[in-house]
Design a protein around this motif. Sequence first.
Motif, short mmCIF file in Angstrom:
data_model
loop_
_atom_site.label_atom_id
_atom_site.label_comp_id
_atom_site.label_asym_id
_atom_site.label_seq_id
_atom_site.Cartn_x
_atom_site.Cartn_y
_atom_site.Cartn_z
N MET A 172 0.82 -1.21 0.00
CA MET A 172 0.00 0.00 0.00
C MET A 172 0.85 1.26 0.00
N ASP A 173 1.95 1.26 0.73
CA ASP A 173 2.81 2.44 0.75
C ASP A 173 3.38 2.73 -0.63
N ARG A 174 3.72 1.67 -1.37
CA ARG A 174 4.23 1.87 -2.73
C ARG A 174 3.14 2.44 -3.63
N LEU A 175 1.91 1.95 -3.47
CA LEU A 175 0.82 2.47 -4.28
C LEU A 175 0.55 3.94 -3.97
N ARG A 176 0.66 4.32 -2.71
CA ARG A 176 0.48 5.74 -2.35
C ARG A 176 1.55 6.61 -3.01
N TYR A 177 2.79 6.12 -2.97
CA TYR A 177 3.88 6.85 -3.60
C TYR A 177 3.65 7.00 -5.10
N LEU A 178 3.30 5.90 -5.76
CA LEU A 178 3.08 5.95 -7.21
C LEU A 178 1.89 6.84 -7.55
N ASP A 179 0.88 6.81 -6.72
CA ASP A 179 -0.29 7.66 -6.95
C ASP A 179 0.09 9.14 -6.89
N ASP A 180 1.07 9.46 -6.04
CA ASP A 180 1.52 10.85 -5.91
C ASP A 180 2.35 11.31 -7.10
N ILE A 181 3.20 10.43 -7.62
CA ILE A 181 4.17 10.88 -8.63
C ILE A 181 3.71 10.67 -10.08
N MET A 182 2.75 9.81 -10.30
CA MET A 182 2.35 9.50 -11.66
C MET A 182 1.33 10.50 -12.20
N THR A 195 -3.74 3.34 -9.64
CA THR A 195 -3.12 2.28 -8.85
C THR A 195 -4.20 1.40 -8.24
N LEU A 196 -3.91 0.11 -8.16
CA LEU A 196 -4.83 -0.85 -7.56
C LEU A 196 -4.05 -1.83 -6.69
N MET A 197 -4.68 -2.28 -5.61
CA MET A 197 -4.10 -3.34 -4.82
C MET A 197 -4.05 -4.62 -5.66
N SER A 198 -2.91 -5.30 -5.60
CA SER A 198 -2.75 -6.53 -6.37
C SER A 198 -3.36 -7.69 -5.59
N ASN A 199 -4.57 -8.07 -5.97
CA ASN A 199 -5.21 -9.26 -5.43
C ASN A 199 -5.86 -10.01 -6.58
N ILE A 200 -6.29 -11.22 -6.32
CA ILE A 200 -6.73 -12.07 -7.42
C ILE A 200 -7.91 -11.48 -8.18
N GLN A 201 -8.82 -10.82 -7.47
CA GLN A 201 -9.98 -10.24 -8.14
C GLN A 201 -9.57 -9.10 -9.06
N ASN A 202 -8.75 -8.17 -8.54
CA ASN A 202 -8.31 -7.03 -9.35
C ASN A 202 -7.47 -7.48 -10.54
N ILE A 203 -6.59 -8.46 -10.30
CA ILE A 203 -5.76 -8.97 -11.41
C ILE A 203 -6.65 -9.57 -12.49
#
Length: 373
Positions: free
Chosen positions: A201-211, A217-225
Amino acid sequence: MIIGIPKEIKPDEYRVSLIPGGVEEMLKHGHTVLVEKGAGLGSSISDQDYEKAGAQLIGNPGDIYKYAQFIMKVKEPMPEEYHLLKEDQIIFTFFHFAASKKLTDAILQANVIAIAYETIRDENGRHPILTPMSEVAGRMSIQAGAKYLEKPMHGRGILLGGVPGVAPAEVVIIGGGVVGTNAAKVAAGFGARVTILDIHMDRLRYLDDIMPKNVITLMSNIQNIRERVADADLLIGAVLIEGARAPHVVTKDMVKTMKAGAVIIDVAIDQGGCIETSRPTTHGNPVYTECNVIHYCVTNIPGAVGCTSTQALANVTLPYAMELVNKGYERAARENPAIMRGINAVKGKITNQAVAEAFGMDYNSLLLSSLSI
């Protein structure tokens, strides 16, 4: 110490492990450098460049291995090189052991010291040697994806960024590390709609800020994938677990839901691949089609841009190589934990837990603990 620089023989590998400036640095410290003739040509480095730097040019690769105490490469030894390995030799290169039992067995039987670029990790958890090659591979994955989405390449006939009035491509990136981040930057720059999935989640927050805004960004889980894979025009596999075989986060059943002519670029193929339908390919024969989806699974993606990749790799390998040849691997490992983490095998014993687990072999932590400070 005698340092050997063989010419890379992996198919379509144009990098070289040491540039002339590195030769000069090693000579300043009293070492001898043997360079195989033609080793640098794929990176636009001539034999004369090496001679001017003070290297001794060797025509026969067997002599490199015969006389060198320290072998510095880019990619893992090929089967044709296994018999050249010499007991107690230090081999410093990318190994990716977990992807190849054959390579692992060969290195153990040779009784060498195998120090892997990809498991050298600093105190901040970064992989300083892997990082620049991951940057190159991430950026090139989008170049390759854009090419194979073209209809003459049997792709969907999709332009990544679309045009006014026509929707852009859907690019899905699984893994938000160095590869995934660089892939996202390039894909976003083309104007594609980009989704990055990651488990942190921390990585996703960082990417959400800089991209930029065309990246979500989405959490990597089987449903989202599962949902995002089905929508993807271009799917980038960018999963990394240090030293271990990459898990199959995308199953064959998921690939079957993709659009005909969609493209998969599995950058994790060096570690076995993170997509179930992936299998290694080469630059000479880079793609195959399975489930009506084009798969690009080249195991040495940065090798295609030898000039750029060699310079980027040399920037980060030389300091570690200097420590190893100046101090010997035991003292270097005692004084630099990053180097200790890079030691994957010592004289027939596996010293990396992830590699041992990949093949159900014994993990010999005692060999490393004896080197500890």
